[in-house]
Design a protein around this motif. Structure first.
Motif, PDB file in Angstrom:
ATOM      1  N   GLU A   7      -1.818   2.013  11.265  1.00 40.53           N
ATOM      2  CA  GLU A   7      -1.704   3.430  11.102  1.00 40.53           C
ATOM      3  C   GLU A   7      -2.017   4.714  10.321  1.00 40.53           C
ATOM      4  N   ALA A   8      -2.612   5.466  10.134  1.00 42.32           N
ATOM      5  CA  ALA A   8      -2.609   6.094   9.201  1.00 42.32           C
ATOM      6  C   ALA A   8      -2.250   8.082   9.906  1.00 42.32           C
ATOM      7  N   VAL A  56       0.996   5.986   5.742  1.00 40.79           N
ATOM      8  CA  VAL A  56       0.150   4.549   6.440  1.00 40.79           C
ATOM      9  C   VAL A  56       1.566   3.234   6.469  1.00 40.79           C
ATOM     10  N   ARG A  57       0.981   3.054   7.859  1.00 43.29           N
ATOM     11  CA  ARG A  57       1.790   1.500   8.125  1.00 43.29           C
ATOM     12  C   ARG A  57       1.274   0.784   8.365  1.00 43.29           C
ATOM     13  N   PHE A  58       1.070  -0.640   7.866  1.00 43.53           N
ATOM     14  CA  PHE A  58       1.334  -1.260   7.840  1.00 43.53           C
ATOM     15  C   PHE A  58       1.374  -2.201   8.913  1.00 43.53           C
ATOM     16  N   LYS A 107       2.776  -4.844   7.698  1.00 46.23           N
ATOM     17  CA  LYS A 107       4.762  -5.094   8.189  1.00 46.23           C
ATOM     18  C   LYS A 107       5.192  -4.081   6.757  1.00 46.23           C
ATOM     19  N   PRO A 108       6.488  -3.888   6.376  1.00 46.07           N
ATOM     20  CA  PRO A 108       6.705  -3.047   5.996  1.00 46.07           C
ATOM     21  C   PRO A 108       6.213  -3.344   3.808  1.00 46.07           C
ATOM     22  N   VAL A 109       5.700  -2.506   3.347  1.00 46.94           N
ATOM     23  CA  VAL A 109       5.194  -2.609   1.720  1.00 46.94           C
ATOM     24  C   VAL A 109       6.344  -1.663   0.952  1.00 46.94           C
ATOM     25  N   THR A 110       6.288  -2.417  -0.064  1.00 45.85           N
ATOM     26  CA  THR A 110       7.393  -1.355  -0.937  1.00 45.85           C
ATOM     27  C   THR A 110       6.227  -0.346  -2.002  1.00 45.85           C
ATOM     28  N   SER A 151       8.136   5.797  -1.156  1.00 44.64           N
ATOM     29  CA  SER A 151       7.924   5.404   0.896  1.00 44.64           C
ATOM     30  C   SER A 151       8.001   6.531   1.655  1.00 44.64           C
ATOM     31  N   ASP A 152       7.703   5.881   2.761  1.00 42.64           N
ATOM     32  CA  ASP A 152       7.690   7.200   4.125  1.00 42.64           C
ATOM     33  C   ASP A 152       8.701   7.014   5.056  1.00 42.64           C
ATOM     34  N   PRO A 153       9.736   8.166   5.382  1.00 46.58           N
ATOM     35  CA  PRO A 153      10.751   7.437   6.379  1.00 46.58           C
ATOM     36  C   PRO A 153       9.992   6.794   7.545  1.00 46.58           C
ATOM     37  N   LEU A 154       8.906   7.803   7.871  1.00 46.20           N
ATOM     38  CA  LEU A 154       8.618   7.501   9.885  1.00 46.20           C
ATOM     39  C   LEU A 154       7.192   6.268   9.068  1.00 46.20           C
ATOM     40  N   MET A 155       6.931   5.827   8.351  1.00 44.25           N
ATOM     41  CA  MET A 155       5.606   4.958   8.185  1.00 44.25           C
ATOM     42  C   MET A 155       6.148   4.048   7.396  1.00 44.25           C
TER      43      MET A 155
END
Ligand code: NAP
Length: 363
Positions: free
Chosen positions: A175-176, A254-256, A258-261, A319-323
């Protein structure tokens, strides 16, 4: 060995829509090109019959001598003989004109939106998905023509797609949210009235958000049995016109899978060189993606000509607090997002042996 040394003669090409903003960028970029020579220019009935240098308001420095005295032709395969055709046509006419040229056996490299989402038409940024060019075999079979239509993406889709491609390949983007700030040259000439855009931001560009939302998933898709399976990526786009001359900026969250740093993402972005078939071609930048570490880059004024306008500049990876991640990307809309992208597509086709008169491996 450079492509220049290998070629005995340059391949003749035509530019359709040569009088417009993108058409003029084609003419500038093809001036002195080692592989292609502009032998024909074409535009509307308004320009046909005039000397090219007299047919428009020129915005790209001096009109190149070799092209300035050409007579502008109509956009008709009966009037234009080149078998490699770059199209910078307005979308109101591009669809039918490009089909007519492909049907007459020409390879058409299009900037218009009309055929981008046709399943049998490749939509290509070659560093991202040059392998999708194989779709033209299906197109020829479906449509019964010898030529082909190859498209490049909307200019704002290009900016975001290059930034997302390495991350999607490594981590699976799902998602982006993409918010663009798009230059006035993206609207062609004369484009947006100065009294509308100076000192303002216009939060609407007709059809642009839809293009960004659908084109990126096609380009990041994978080739399967001659067809492109779109990436499972949902995009929400906001498109804004801003008082910048050249360069579209995209802020991306953007959301992947799983989490990405940010550190993992930067490592991937720094290492990315794009598909190997592009490497060393005349229009390919050494780095298709340049990662800036400063907190206030990229900026259109400072960074838009990175890699002669062919590199996408990415920064503010955090980093993004939502995505999962946020980043900013910038690329030149009429170069990387239009004419330069088309020329690189043609160079890749030549290297693959898919251009008339160019043997595979010659480039
Ligand atoms: P533009 O400045 O308005 O130029 C349009 C060109 O199309 C002109 O050469 C014009 O010729 C020609 N044309 C218009 N009506 C025609 C007709 N009936 N028959 C034949 N030719 C006709 O537009 P642009 O910004 O260069 O954009 C060209 C295409 O590239 C569009 O499809 C656009 O969506 C796409 N694109 C633009 C950008 C960008 O950053 N500007 C980026 C990516 C893609 P005359 O001069 O004779 O009228």
């Amino acid at each position: 060995m450079s492509a220049q040394k290998r070629m005995k003669g340059r391949v003749p090409v035509a530019v359709l829509g040569a009088t417009g903003a993108v058409g003029q960028t084609f003419i500038r970029l093809l001036q002195g090109h080692p592989l292609f020579e502009v032998t024909e220019v074409a535009a509307s009935e308004r320009s046909a019959g005039k000397r090219y240098r007299d047919a428009m308001n020129w915005h790209e420095g001096g009109v190149p001598d070799a092209v300035g005295d050409l007579t502008v032709r109509t956009c008709d395969p009966g009037a234009v003989g080149a078998k490699i055709v770059f199209s910078a046509l307005d979308a109101s006419v591009a669809g039918e004109v490009e089909q007519a040229f492909a049907s007459a056996g020409a390879i058409v490299l299009s900037n218009a939106r009309n055929h981008r989402m046709d399943p049998d038409v490749p939509l290509v940024i070659p560093e991202v998905n040059a392998d999708h060019l194989a779709v033209i075999d299906v197109q020829r079979k479906n449509r019964g023509w010898e030529g082909a239509i190859i498209t490049n993406a909307n200019c704002a889709s290009t900016t975001a797609a290059v930034a997302l491609a390495p991350l999607h390949q490594a981590f699976g983007a799902r998602e982006a949210v993409i918010t663009t700030m798009q230059a006035v040259s993206g609207a062609g000439y004369p484009g947006v009235a100065s009294l509308d855009i100076l000192g303002s931001v216009i939060p609407y560009i007709g059809g642009e958000e839809e293009k960004i939302e659908r084109e990126i998933a096609k380009m990041l898709g994978r080739l399967h049995g001659g067809h492109v399976v779109h990436a499972p990526l949902t995009i929400s786009a906001h498109a804004n016109r801003v008082p910048v001359e050249h360069g579209h900026t995209a802020c991306i969250s953007v959301r992947f899978e799983k989490p990405v740093t940010p550190e993992e993402a930067k490592e991937v972005l720094l290492a990315w060189r794009g598909q190997e078939v592009c490497w060393g071609l005349p229009s390919a930048p050494a780095l298709p993606l340049v990662l800036r570490q400063e907190p206030d880059r990229p900026q259109a004024r400072r960074d838009v000509y990175t890699g002669l306008g062919m590199s996408t500049v990415v920064g503010r990876v955090r980093s993004d607090p939502l995505m999962h991640l946020r980043l900013v990307a910038l690329s030149h809309n009429t170069v990387r997002g239009a004419a330069g992208g088309s020329i690189l597509n043609a160079e890749v086709l030549g290297r693959m042996g898919r251009l008339p008169g160019v043997a595979e491996g010659a480039w």
